[in-house]
Design an enzyme around this catalytic site. Sequence first.
Site, PDB file in Angstrom:
ATOM      1  N   TYR A  65      35.685  43.837  33.062  1.00 34.02           N
ATOM      2  CA  TYR A  65      36.399  44.954  32.458  1.00 34.02           C
ATOM      3  C   TYR A  65      37.334  44.409  31.403  1.00 34.02           C
ATOM      4  O   TYR A  65      37.642  43.221  31.371  1.00 34.02           O
ATOM      5  CB  TYR A  65      37.177  45.753  33.512  1.00 34.02           C
ATOM      6  CG  TYR A  65      38.237  44.956  34.206  1.00 34.02           C
ATOM      7  CD1 TYR A  65      37.945  44.216  35.338  1.00 34.02           C
ATOM      8  CD2 TYR A  65      39.545  44.937  33.718  1.00 34.02           C
ATOM      9  CE1 TYR A  65      38.915  43.470  35.976  1.00 34.02           C
ATOM     10  CE2 TYR A  65      40.519  44.193  34.355  1.00 34.02           C
ATOM     11  CZ  TYR A  65      40.198  43.462  35.481  1.00 34.02           C
ATOM     12  OH  TYR A  65      41.156  42.720  36.097  1.00 34.02           O
ATOM     13  N   LYS A  80      52.366  36.740  43.335  1.00 38.18           N
ATOM     14  CA  LYS A  80      50.973  37.138  43.549  1.00 38.18           C
ATOM     15  C   LYS A  80      50.312  36.093  44.433  1.00 38.18           C
ATOM     16  O   LYS A  80      50.303  34.909  44.097  1.00 38.18           O
ATOM     17  CB  LYS A  80      50.252  37.253  42.196  1.00 38.18           C
ATOM     18  CG  LYS A  80      48.822  37.752  42.306  1.00 38.18           C
ATOM     19  CD  LYS A  80      48.182  37.999  40.943  1.00 38.18           C
ATOM     20  CE  LYS A  80      46.765  38.537  41.130  1.00 38.18           C
ATOM     21  NZ  LYS A  80      46.114  38.873  39.856  1.00 38.18           N
ATOM     22  N   GLU A 130      65.100  14.160  50.310  1.00 40.66           N
ATOM     23  CA  GLU A 130      64.232  12.985  50.149  1.00 40.66           C
ATOM     24  C   GLU A 130      64.442  12.311  48.796  1.00 40.66           C
ATOM     25  O   GLU A 130      64.155  11.138  48.635  1.00 40.66           O
ATOM     26  CB  GLU A 130      62.764  13.409  50.264  1.00 40.66           C
ATOM     27  CG  GLU A 130      62.284  13.624  51.684  1.00 40.66           C
ATOM     28  CD  GLU A 130      60.779  13.807  51.689  1.00 40.66           C
ATOM     29  OE1 GLU A 130      60.064  12.812  51.817  1.00 40.66           O
ATOM     30  OE2 GLU A 130      60.338  14.963  51.547  1.00 40.66           O
ATOM     31  N   THR A 179      45.196  45.113  34.285  1.00 37.94           N
ATOM     32  CA  THR A 179      44.092  45.773  34.985  1.00 37.94           C
ATOM     33  C   THR A 179      44.367  47.245  35.223  1.00 37.94           C
ATOM     34  O   THR A 179      43.454  48.068  35.217  1.00 37.94           O
ATOM     35  CB  THR A 179      43.866  45.084  36.349  1.00 37.94           C
ATOM     36  OG1 THR A 179      43.369  43.787  36.096  1.00 37.94           O
ATOM     37  CG2 THR A 179      42.868  45.829  37.195  1.00 37.94           C
ATOM     38  N   THR A 218      48.876  41.991  36.650  1.00 39.15           N
ATOM     39  CA  THR A 218      49.469  41.393  37.851  1.00 39.15           C
ATOM     40  C   THR A 218      49.625  39.873  37.742  1.00 39.15           C
ATOM     41  O   THR A 218      50.433  39.290  38.456  1.00 39.15           O
ATOM     42  CB  THR A 218      48.618  41.709  39.093  1.00 39.15           C
ATOM     43  OG1 THR A 218      47.291  41.235  38.887  1.00 39.15           O
ATOM     44  CG2 THR A 218      48.617  43.197  39.383  1.00 39.15           C
ATOM     45  N   ASP A 219      48.862  39.228  36.842  1.00 42.72           N
ATOM     46  CA  ASP A 219      48.834  37.755  36.848  1.00 42.72           C
ATOM     47  C   ASP A 219      50.211  37.138  36.620  1.00 42.72           C
ATOM     48  O   ASP A 219      50.576  36.158  37.277  1.00 42.72           O
ATOM     49  CB  ASP A 219      47.873  37.237  35.768  1.00 42.72           C
ATOM     50  CG  ASP A 219      46.417  37.487  36.113  1.00 42.72           C
ATOM     51  OD1 ASP A 219      46.142  37.988  37.215  1.00 42.72           O
ATOM     52  OD2 ASP A 219      45.558  37.172  35.270  1.00 42.72           O
ATOM     53  N   SER A 250      47.991  40.192  31.146  1.00 39.79           N
ATOM     54  CA  SER A 250      49.311  39.548  31.233  1.00 39.79           C
ATOM     55  C   SER A 250      49.224  38.028  31.165  1.00 39.79           C
ATOM     56  O   SER A 250      50.236  37.353  31.013  1.00 39.79           O
ATOM     57  CB  SER A 250      50.057  39.998  32.484  1.00 39.79           C
ATOM     58  OG  SER A 250      49.490  39.459  33.643  1.00 39.79           O
ATOM     59  N   GLN A 251      48.001  37.461  31.216  1.00 42.62           N
ATOM     60  CA  GLN A 251      47.873  36.017  30.945  1.00 42.62           C
ATOM     61  C   GLN A 251      48.261  35.700  29.509  1.00 42.62           C
ATOM     62  O   GLN A 251      48.584  34.560  29.187  1.00 42.62           O
ATOM     63  CB  GLN A 251      46.438  35.527  31.250  1.00 42.62           C
ATOM     64  CG  GLN A 251      45.347  36.117  30.368  1.00 42.62           C
ATOM     65  CD  GLN A 251      44.873  37.492  30.835  1.00 42.62           C
ATOM     66  OE1 GLN A 251      45.455  38.087  31.735  1.00 42.62           O
ATOM     67  NE2 GLN A 251      43.799  37.994  30.229  1.00 42.62           N
TER      68      GLN A 251
HETATM   69  N1  GLU Z   1      44.465  39.088  34.054  1.00 41.15           N
HETATM   70  C1  GLU Z   1      44.851  40.443  33.825  1.00 41.15           C
HETATM   71  C2  GLU Z   1      46.358  40.638  33.773  1.00 41.15           C
HETATM   72  O1  GLU Z   1      47.124  40.010  34.456  1.00 41.15           O
HETATM   73  C3  GLU Z   1      44.275  41.365  34.818  1.00 41.15           C
HETATM   74  C4  GLU Z   1      44.792  41.143  36.216  1.00 41.15           C
HETATM   75  C5  GLU Z   1      45.583  42.318  36.721  1.00 41.15           C
HETATM   76  O2  GLU Z   1      46.240  43.036  35.987  1.00 41.15           O
HETATM   77  O3  GLU Z   1      45.539  42.502  37.920  1.00 41.15           O
HETATM   78  O4  GLU Z   1      46.779  41.503  33.035  1.00 41.15           O
END
Ligand code: GLU
Length: 333
Positions: free
Chosen positions: A33, A172, A288, A20, A99-100, A66-67
């Site tokens: 986007y 995250k 456990e 992002t 961020t993912d 990043s997915q």
């Molecule tokens: N899903 C995308 C990624 O992880 C966009 C989310 C982000 O960067 O915050 O690259």
Amino acid sequence: MTVPSSSPLPRIVILATGGTIAGAADARSKGGYNAGAVPAETLMAAVPGATEIAGIAFETVAAIGSQDITDAVWHALAHRIAVLAAREDVDAILVTHGTDTMEETAYFLHLTLSTQKPVVMVGAMRPSTALSGDGPANLRAGLMVAAHPDSRGRGILVVLNDTIHGARDVTKTSTTQVETFQSPNLGPLGYVTANGVAFLRAPGARAALQLPPAPLPRVSILYAHAGMDALLVEAAIAAGARGVVLAGVGDGNAARPVLEALAEAARSGVAVVRASRCPLGPVLRNIEVSDDAAGFVAAGLHSPAKARVLLQVLLASGITAPDAIQAAFDRTE
Ligand code: GLU
């Protein structure tokens, strides 16, 4: 790649991977986007005072959300950072990333790189074309942390929202908020303030592993729930998983048929690590679940995603016995 050598400032290489932070809005919808569309040079042009913090050079390793990160990208990134960090004309490396899965990439790099030079990862929750995009401020904060001498020797650092996190703890927590990254168990390592960079505590120990050969072995994460049966364990083993991480209920637990199938898998040489779907607290041995009897490993403070990364690196490094895997997990606590 040439870092401006006349600069008396720290010389930082920015490695872009996408996400992002490099996102540009398109015509799909108001909120839609494309991740990774904007080059790092363009992003940095929006950061006030960047050239007063560091002499900066840019490289692109990937331009993806990043997915879609794979272990091939992890290897390319780790190799490139190792080469750059060995150069005398490079003082620090800043990685831009979605961020993912940033926490997984951060932990992979943390486990497999040994440089003492600062390696900092930044991202953003809002695309670069958004009103009050958080990318420029995060890039500026990331540059400040990368340029700071106190950032040396702390492993991979993740910086968003003026907060500095360690690679083992960071996760995250929010799908939308700019304060999404938290270190739930131990808190952040430090902050970026109006006065500069302030560290509060040291990161945990590093496992001191080598960068293993690619591709990494298949390790599946199984998310436990009420009424779970052994189907997913059997499917993972049939698909060739060399390791399974249980995102267990509570203290890394699961219904009896699941634990029985996991014990059977462990007997056949599959590495089984018990983590928890709870966001807080460690998973400890033999509370456990009888890990000694079943041949399981307890993940401690590792989240299921972090436990998977560590287990992949260990298995790829030839560390396959449950007691050796447990020792490596314990060393990183
Ligand atoms: N899903 C995308 C990624 O992880 C966009 C989310 C982000 O960067 O915050 O690259």
